[in-house]
Design an enzyme around this catalytic site. Structure first.
Site, PDB file in Angstrom:
ATOM      1  CB  VAL A  14      30.813  45.371  58.692  1.00  0.00           C
ATOM      2  CG1 VAL A  14      29.604  45.939  57.944  1.00  0.00           C
ATOM      3  CG2 VAL A  14      31.903  46.427  58.805  1.00  0.00           C
ATOM      4  CE  LYS A 120      37.731  51.043  51.689  1.00  0.00           C
ATOM      5  NZ  LYS A 120      37.070  50.612  52.928  1.00  0.00           N
ATOM      6  CD  GLU A 144      25.777  57.189  51.442  1.00  0.00           C
ATOM      7  OE1 GLU A 144      26.874  57.763  51.365  1.00  0.00           O
ATOM      8  OE2 GLU A 144      24.755  57.595  50.876  1.00  0.00           O
ATOM      9  N   GLY A 149      31.347  56.206  55.656  1.00  0.00           N
ATOM     10  CA  GLY A 149      30.855  55.734  56.944  1.00  0.00           C
ATOM     11  C   GLY A 149      29.422  56.197  57.140  1.00  0.00           C
ATOM     12  N   GLY A 202      41.788  50.790  68.900  1.00  0.00           N
ATOM     13  CA  GLY A 202      41.060  50.084  67.860  1.00  0.00           C
ATOM     14  C   GLY A 202      40.697  50.932  66.662  1.00  0.00           C
ATOM     15  CE  LYS A 220      36.749  54.966  52.941  1.00  0.00           C
ATOM     16  NZ  LYS A 220      36.911  55.425  54.337  1.00  0.00           N
TER      17      LYS A 220
END
Length: 335
Positions: A14, A120, A144, A149, A202, A220
């Protein structure tokens, strides 16, 4: 032109995506009146600092910062010392204690810096504390990327659906599980084969437990419950069942009767479980897609769909949050 100085904490998939997206979108962002500069990047191997801004070309070819780091500052030291106004926190998630991300976010907010995150764990463990810190220090906490995602879920509710009472949210929040169930249904694969394929591509981690046991989806749901419904709940308040017991036979039987089986998270019900979804439902998406239905009192049901994972996809949600901070501040200034 508003210069925004950013400290990036975490340089995995990320983190690379964040650097890449900001580099790619520099011209577009300048058109919005924003000049985003990443002035520091920190990972477990060190810190790279450049007060004039770090170029993507100088770091994107490096998996870690080991070869290019010019400082031994820790993440917290970097947050305190580097002249930045916004911290992007993208270290790995831990939903048990939230560290190290929780400490990074506390440090940033306490020092009057906005925080944008895909992590998270800290939000599951200490959302109320982090929100209070942000409010007390006059900065924003945006997340967000932690929930859907590329699905514009939280910003959609907070901005576009403002004025509506949100009655509930139901959806698919884990692309790995959705891929596995899709392949099992399409090819009559047993669970183990579909999981192995997801790992080869992956889409699933070497240890897929968080995904397939419903842990990721439940995290979530906790974030949505606390951020949207002000419920002040913890992970253990969610009833969780994963997808490991789903068989090709059960999927075939569901299809015969006009349904698919999906791993569905619901709030405020606080449940995560495999459920029958009508084949023609907007939630009956396949592959690695996520989808969520938002039930409102004024606007009816709003359904959004988007890719659930990936470095660039997650970075796109992070970029959206960064831009929204400064658009919000500009609107507030008018009034």
């Amino acid at each position: 032109m508003r210069e925004v100085r950013i400290s990036l904490i975490g340089y995995g998939v990320v983190g690379h995506g964040v650097v890449d997206v900001i580099s790619r979108k520099r011209k577009m962002l300048r058109g919005l009146g924003l000049d985003l500069k990443i002035v520091s990047i920190t990972d477990h191997t060190g810190t790279l600092v450049n007060e004039d801004g770090i170029s993507g070309e100088s770091v994107l070819s490096h998996k870690t910062l080991h070869e290019v780091a010019n400082s031994e500052m820790s993440a917290k030291e970097t947050i305190r010392s580097v002249n930045s106004e916004l911290v992007v926190e993208v270290t790995p998630t831990n939903i048990v204690h939230g560290q190290p991300g929780l400490g990074h976010m506390e440090e940033a907010l306490s020092n009057g810096k906005h925080v944008v995150t895909s992590n998270k764990g800290p939000l599951v463990v200490a959302y109320d504390k982090l929100k209070r810190l942000a409010d007390d220090n006059g900065v924003m906490l945006k997340f967000e990327a932690t929930v859907g995602g590329t699905m514009p879920l939280i910003n959609l509710i907070e901005r576009t659906l403002v004025g509506n009472t949100i009655l509930g949210i139901r959806g698919i929040f884990n692309g790995t599980c959705n891929y596995i169930l899709t392949r099992m249904a399409e090819e009559q694969y047993p669970f183990s084969r579909a999981l192995a394929e997801a790992q080869e591509l992956g889409y699933a981690e070497a240890d897929p437990t968080y995904d397939i046991e419903g842990v990721d989806t439940a995290a979530k749901i906790v974030i949505l419950a606390n951020a949207i419904f002000n419920m002040n709940v913890k992970y253990n308040d969610v009833q969780v069942r994963g997808i490991t017991e789903i068989t090709p036979e059960s999927l075939a039987l569901a299809k015969k009767h006009g349904y698919v089986i999906k791993l569905i998270g619901e709030v405020p019900a606080l449940t995560v479980r495999p459920m029958l979804v009508p084949i023609r439902s907007p939630l009956a998406v396949g592959s690695t897609l996520n989808a969520a239905a938002i039930y409102t009192d004024l606007s009816g049901t709003i359904t959004v769909t988007g890719l659930g994972a990936g470095g660039l996809e997650t970075a796109a949600a992070i970029l959206s949050d960064i831009v929204s901070i400064y658009r919000t501040k500009r609107v507030d200034a008018i009034f």
